[in-house]
Design a protein around this motif. Sequence first.
Motif, PDB file in Angstrom:
ATOM      1  N   VAL A 211     -11.527  52.652  62.291  1.00  0.00           N
ATOM      2  CA  VAL A 211     -11.674  53.112  63.664  1.00  0.00           C
ATOM      3  C   VAL A 211     -12.035  51.898  64.505  1.00  0.00           C
ATOM      4  O   VAL A 211     -12.847  51.054  64.075  1.00  0.00           O
ATOM      5  N   SER A 212     -11.419  51.757  65.683  1.00  0.00           N
ATOM      6  CA  SER A 212     -11.594  50.516  66.447  1.00  0.00           C
ATOM      7  C   SER A 212     -11.427  50.761  67.939  1.00  0.00           C
ATOM      8  O   SER A 212     -10.884  51.795  68.369  1.00  0.00           O
ATOM      9  N   ARG A 213     -11.891  49.762  68.714  1.00  0.00           N
ATOM     10  CA  ARG A 213     -11.673  49.733  70.150  1.00  0.00           C
ATOM     11  C   ARG A 213     -11.188  48.328  70.518  1.00  0.00           C
ATOM     12  O   ARG A 213     -11.767  47.331  70.079  1.00  0.00           O
ATOM     13  N   VAL A 230      -9.527  54.242  71.953  1.00  0.00           N
ATOM     14  CA  VAL A 230      -9.891  54.221  70.540  1.00  0.00           C
ATOM     15  C   VAL A 230      -8.630  54.267  69.685  1.00  0.00           C
ATOM     16  O   VAL A 230      -7.802  55.174  69.830  1.00  0.00           O
ATOM     17  N   LEU A 231      -8.488  53.288  68.803  1.00  0.00           N
ATOM     18  CA  LEU A 231      -7.389  53.240  67.844  1.00  0.00           C
ATOM     19  C   LEU A 231      -7.973  53.423  66.453  1.00  0.00           C
ATOM     20  O   LEU A 231      -8.854  52.672  66.039  1.00  0.00           O
ATOM     21  N   SER A 232      -7.488  54.408  65.729  1.00  0.00           N
ATOM     22  CA  SER A 232      -7.955  54.658  64.369  1.00  0.00           C
ATOM     23  C   SER A 232      -6.763  55.002  63.494  1.00  0.00           C
ATOM     24  O   SER A 232      -5.671  55.292  63.998  1.00  0.00           O
ATOM     25  N   PHE A 251      -0.708  56.521  59.154  1.00  0.00           N
ATOM     26  CA  PHE A 251      -0.986  57.512  60.193  1.00  0.00           C
ATOM     27  C   PHE A 251      -1.955  56.870  61.180  1.00  0.00           C
ATOM     28  O   PHE A 251      -3.063  56.467  60.800  1.00  0.00           O
ATOM     29  N   LEU A 252      -1.545  56.755  62.451  1.00  0.00           N
ATOM     30  CA  LEU A 252      -2.341  56.080  63.467  1.00  0.00           C
ATOM     31  C   LEU A 252      -2.633  57.034  64.614  1.00  0.00           C
ATOM     32  O   LEU A 252      -1.784  57.856  64.995  1.00  0.00           O
ATOM     33  N   SER A 253      -3.814  56.921  65.168  1.00  0.00           N
ATOM     34  CA  SER A 253      -4.239  57.773  66.273  1.00  0.00           C
ATOM     35  C   SER A 253      -4.724  56.899  67.422  1.00  0.00           C
ATOM     36  O   SER A 253      -5.571  56.028  67.227  1.00  0.00           O
ATOM     37  N   ARG A 254      -4.171  57.122  68.601  1.00  0.00           N
ATOM     38  CA  ARG A 254      -4.639  56.423  69.797  1.00  0.00           C
ATOM     39  C   ARG A 254      -5.120  57.450  70.815  1.00  0.00           C
ATOM     40  O   ARG A 254      -4.341  58.288  71.277  1.00  0.00           O
ATOM     41  N   ASP A 277      -3.402  61.113  74.020  1.00  0.00           N
ATOM     42  CA  ASP A 277      -3.774  61.341  72.624  1.00  0.00           C
ATOM     43  C   ASP A 277      -2.468  61.315  71.851  1.00  0.00           C
ATOM     44  O   ASP A 277      -1.770  62.340  71.756  1.00  0.00           O
ATOM     45  N   ILE A 278      -2.129  60.161  71.310  1.00  0.00           N
ATOM     46  CA  ILE A 278      -0.837  59.954  70.658  1.00  0.00           C
ATOM     47  C   ILE A 278      -1.067  59.651  69.179  1.00  0.00           C
ATOM     48  O   ILE A 278      -1.890  58.792  68.831  1.00  0.00           O
ATOM     49  N   TYR A 279      -0.317  60.329  68.336  1.00  0.00           N
ATOM     50  CA  TYR A 279      -0.435  60.192  66.886  1.00  0.00           C
ATOM     51  C   TYR A 279       0.894  59.690  66.334  1.00  0.00           C
ATOM     52  O   TYR A 279       1.951  60.229  66.666  1.00  0.00           O
ATOM     53  N   THR A 280       0.815  58.646  65.507  1.00  0.00           N
ATOM     54  CA  THR A 280       2.006  57.996  64.971  1.00  0.00           C
ATOM     55  C   THR A 280       1.989  58.081  63.458  1.00  0.00           C
ATOM     56  O   THR A 280       1.000  57.694  62.818  1.00  0.00           O
ATOM     57  N   ILE A 281       3.077  58.570  62.886  1.00  0.00           N
ATOM     58  CA  ILE A 281       3.232  58.607  61.438  1.00  0.00           C
ATOM     59  C   ILE A 281       4.480  57.803  61.080  1.00  0.00           C
ATOM     60  O   ILE A 281       5.508  57.917  61.756  1.00  0.00           O
ATOM     61  N   GLY A 282       4.360  56.932  60.066  1.00  0.00           N
ATOM     62  CA  GLY A 282       5.480  56.049  59.774  1.00  0.00           C
ATOM     63  C   GLY A 282       5.523  55.567  58.347  1.00  0.00           C
ATOM     64  O   GLY A 282       4.587  55.754  57.563  1.00  0.00           O
TER      65      GLY A 282
END
Length: 508
Positions: A211-213, A230-232, A251-254, A277-282
Motif C-alpha cells: 500500500v503506498s502514496r 492511494v496505490l495498493s 491486481f492493482l487498486s488506485r 476508484d480504479i482497479y486493474t487486473i493483468g
Amino acid sequence: MAKKFHELIMKVFPHPLIAAFMVVYVAIGPAQAEDSPPAVQPAQIKSQPAASDVRSGLVNDWLRSQSSSFSAWDFGGQFRARYEHHEYLGPVDFSATGGHSSDNLMLLRTLVHVGYSPRPWLRLYAEGRDSRGYWDEPSPNPDLDTMDLHQAFVRIGNPEVFPLIAKIGRQELSYGDERLIGQSDWTNVRRTFDAAKLRYEVEGFWVDGFVSRPVIVWNGHFNESDDQDVLSGVYASTTKLVPWQESEVYFLSRNTGRGSPQFYGPSPDPQGATPRDIYTIGVHLKSSPGKLGGWDYNLEAAGQFGRFKETTAGAPVSVSGRNLVQQAYAAVASGGYTWTKLRGNPRAGLEYLYSSGDSNPTDGKHETFDNLFPTNHRQFGMMDIFSWQNVQILRFMGSIQPLELLTVATDYRLVWLADTHDSFYTNKGARRGGLAPTDGTGYGINPNSSSYVGSEIDLVATCAIRRYTSLQAGIARFFVGDSVQSSLAGIGGARDATFVYAQFTLNF
C-alpha cells in the motif's frame, strides 16, 4: 598541477557536490580495466533488485578493497548530466505557435545514498537527491527539486532463512516492464512512494502486497506524499509455472479523493488526478534470456473496472461531476530474434500495443485506460510524447553491439488513436499519475478526423567508457500525421518535431 585542475573543475561544475565527484572520478577512474562490461541497458534491468541491494560503484568497491569492516555498509550514488535540444515540442506539441519553436535544457541530477546491514535480516537505507534544470525551463519546473529526501526505508527479513520480508518507508516501486508502476528514471526527478510492502519469497516464486502514496515534488519544501491518492496491490511472479518464461499476475487498486495536488507541487487550485476508484487486473509473460535460442517474446494484458469522476474542464454537461463506470483495457505483444553467432549480436523485433479510449463521452462510461504510475520513456519513444491511453502503436526495433563497449539501438513507431471520439493523451499526464489530454487549444476531440497521429524514429548510442561511467547520445524525429495536421490547421499549422540529447552518467 593538482591545484590548477581542481580550479578548472570548479569553474566547469559550479555545484560543489558535482565538482567533488568529478575530481574523484578522474583520480580513480583510470585504474579501472579497459575490458569492463558495458552499462546495463533498460531492457536488462530486473523488476526487483537482489536481496543484498549492494550496488557496485567507485566508493563501495574501493572501501571493500581496503577493509572487510565495510561489508555491512553501502556508500555511493550517481551523478547524471544531460543536454537536450527540442524543436516544435512545447505546451502544444508540433505547433509552431504553441510555445518556443526551439528549446535547450541542461539537466543535472545527483543521488547520494548510505545503507547499513548490521544483521543479515536488517537493512537501513537513506538516499538524498538534488535535481536541477537550466536554460529554457518551464514554470512550474518539473526538473527542479534541490536537496530533498528521495528514499528512506527499513527492510526486515532474510529469504534464505524465512520467506517473509517487510519493507517500510519512502521507496521506489518497480514491477514488470514498468508499464503501470515504475521509477521513471529518465526524468530528472525520479518517482518515489511512501509505502509499506510485504513479500513472500521462495525459490522461483515471489509475491508482493503493498500500500503506498505517491510523493509530490515541491521544490523548496520537504516532499510529502499525496494523502488523497492511494496505490495498493498484489503482484506475483514465478519461473516455475513455465520454465522458459517469467509469468506474472497482478491486481492493482488506485483510490483518489478530492483535492489531489498536481505532481509538481501543491497549488491553490489542485490540478492533479481527479477522484477515482480504479482497479486493474493483468498478466505479464516474458521469455527468460537464452531459453529459446535467439528468440524472445513479451506479452501483457490488463483490464480495468471501478469508477471515474468526470471533472475535466469542458466535459459534456451530461457527465460533468458524475461518477462514470470505468471499463477499459490495454495489451501489448512483442517478439524478436537475436543473431548470437554474428558479430555484434544484431537483434530485430516487432511490437504491437493497444490501449482503449472513450468511444462515447456522454454514455456514463469511462473507457480511457488509466496508465497509473509508469516509466513511459522506455516504452513509448525518446521524445516522451505518448502514454498507454487511447493509442495503438506498431513498433519496429533493432539493435547491434558493433564494439564491446558500444551499443546502438533504433526504433520506428507508427501511431494511431484507438478512438477519435477521445483525446490524444501525452506522457506529460502519465508522469504525474493523471489522465491528461493534450491542450484543448490545440487538439481537443476531433471524431471526424483521421486516427493517424504520425510516426517517430529514434536512434540511440550508448558507450560504457569505463566500468562506472557511460556516455549516451540520441536523436529522434516525429513526422506528424493527418490527425495532428487537421487539429492544428486553425492555429498556425503543424510541424515535424526533433529531439537531440547527450548524457553522461557516473556511478560513484
